[in-house]
Design an enzyme around this catalytic site. Structure first.
Site, PDB file in Angstrom:
ATOM      1  N   TYR A 174      -6.392  44.082  -1.520  1.00 19.81           N
ATOM      2  CA  TYR A 174      -7.075  43.963  -2.811  1.00 19.81           C
ATOM      3  C   TYR A 174      -7.981  42.738  -2.834  1.00 19.81           C
ATOM      4  O   TYR A 174      -9.135  42.807  -3.258  1.00 19.81           O
ATOM      5  CB  TYR A 174      -6.039  43.883  -3.930  1.00 19.81           C
ATOM      6  CG  TYR A 174      -6.617  43.648  -5.302  1.00 19.81           C
ATOM      7  CD1 TYR A 174      -7.291  44.660  -5.975  1.00 19.81           C
ATOM      8  CD2 TYR A 174      -6.475  42.412  -5.935  1.00 19.81           C
ATOM      9  CE1 TYR A 174      -7.804  44.460  -7.245  1.00 19.81           C
ATOM     10  CE2 TYR A 174      -6.982  42.194  -7.202  1.00 19.81           C
ATOM     11  CZ  TYR A 174      -7.652  43.217  -7.862  1.00 19.81           C
ATOM     12  OH  TYR A 174      -8.164  42.999  -9.117  1.00 19.81           O
ATOM     13  N   ILE A 211      -9.437  46.587 -19.177  1.00 15.44           N
ATOM     14  CA  ILE A 211     -10.638  45.767 -19.237  1.00 15.44           C
ATOM     15  C   ILE A 211     -11.872  46.642 -19.401  1.00 15.44           C
ATOM     16  O   ILE A 211     -12.792  46.302 -20.155  1.00 15.44           O
ATOM     17  CB  ILE A 211     -10.750  44.895 -17.974  1.00 15.44           C
ATOM     18  CG1 ILE A 211      -9.657  43.808 -17.971  1.00 15.44           C
ATOM     19  CG2 ILE A 211     -12.129  44.238 -17.884  1.00 15.44           C
ATOM     20  CD1 ILE A 211      -9.592  42.997 -16.694  1.00 15.44           C
TER      21      ILE A 211
END
Length: 264
Positions: free
Chosen positions: A154, A19
């Site tokens: 996360y 990304i």
């Protein structure tokens, strides 16, 4: 609608692949000079060369530094002291059961995913405010809304990024500087492909099929019922980095394929 970033300089962290590189590429194609970041000089220079091939008119360059430590952030700022656009894309992830996740794991995730953005925003925002224009973007995740049970650590970090971006947007109120976050869902980056490689080898199926099966089984609320491409995520980031997004700040904008079960 035409996005023109000519004359702008963008710092994109963790941008040698995935990304991050897709965002760097999109910004370069829109006319920005991009500063690529990664930990290894070889991969940084390779990414910069790719950008030069794509958008040769701008002066793209790279800075190799580990942004998971304060000295690495300082090194990046020293090498690139001014930026119009900051994309806090750097992040680490990986499944691990909560009871097997050590203090050291939590601290490393916090240092990389959260503190890198804290330190760089603290360095670049004052100059943006003085110039009366700037864009700061955090690449969060739908996991910040739907905490994944297989990697709670996360999800917590991605929620923290949402809070940080909202707070910084309020701190920059009325300055001409916007701060936003984007929330990708499952995206077929190199990192995700690596995470799914064992299943790909076991099943013998193409990685795209394995990734789609992961989405349908692990993220069943997905509306698009597939992984997104890195380019699809980057498109939103490039818009938010542009003058066209001037009325959008303090927002968490989803590019998650509809995974998050909320209206807003």
């Amino acid at each position: 609608m035409r996005i023109d970033l000519s004359g702008k300089t963008a710092v994109v962290t963790g941008s040698t692949e995935g990304i991050g590189f897709a965002i760097a590429k999109g910004l370069a194609e829109a006319g920005a000079a991009v500063i690529v970041n990664g930990r290894k000089s070889a991969t940084v220079e390779a990414a910069v060369e790719r950008l030069r091939q794509i958008a040769p008119a701008q002066k793209h360059r790279g800075v190799a530094s580990d942004l998971g430590v304060a000295s690495g952030c300082a090194a990046l700022v020293a090498a690139a002291p001014a930026a119009d656009i900051l994309v806090n894309n750097l992040g680490m992830y990986g499944p691990k059961d909560f009871f097997d996740t050590s203090d050291e794991d939590w601290e490393r995730y916090f240092a990389v995913n959260v503190m890198s953005g804290v330190r760089l925003s603290r360095s670049y925002l004052p100059q943006m405010r003085e110039n009366g224009w700037g864009r700061v973007l955090f690449v969060s995740s739908e996991s910040g809304l739907n905490i994944p049970v297989e990697m709670i650590h996360y999800g917590v970090m991605k929620t923290a990024q949402l809070a940080l971006s909202r707070g910084l947007a309020k701190r920059m109120a009325g300055s001409g500087v916007t701060v936003n976050a984007i929330l990708p869902g499952p995206t077929l980056s190199e990192g995700v492909a690596e995470m799914l490689e064992a299943e790909r080898r076991k099943s013998g199926k193409p990685i795209e099929i394995v990734a789609t099966e992961f989405v349908t089984s692990q993220r069943p609320t997905s509306i698009i019922q597939r992984v997104a491409s890195v380019e699809e995520v980057a498109n939103l980031a490039v818009y938010l980095a542009s003058p066209l997004s001037s009325a959008t700040t303090g927002a968490g904008l989803r590019v998650d394929g509809g995974v998050a079960e909320s209206l807003i």
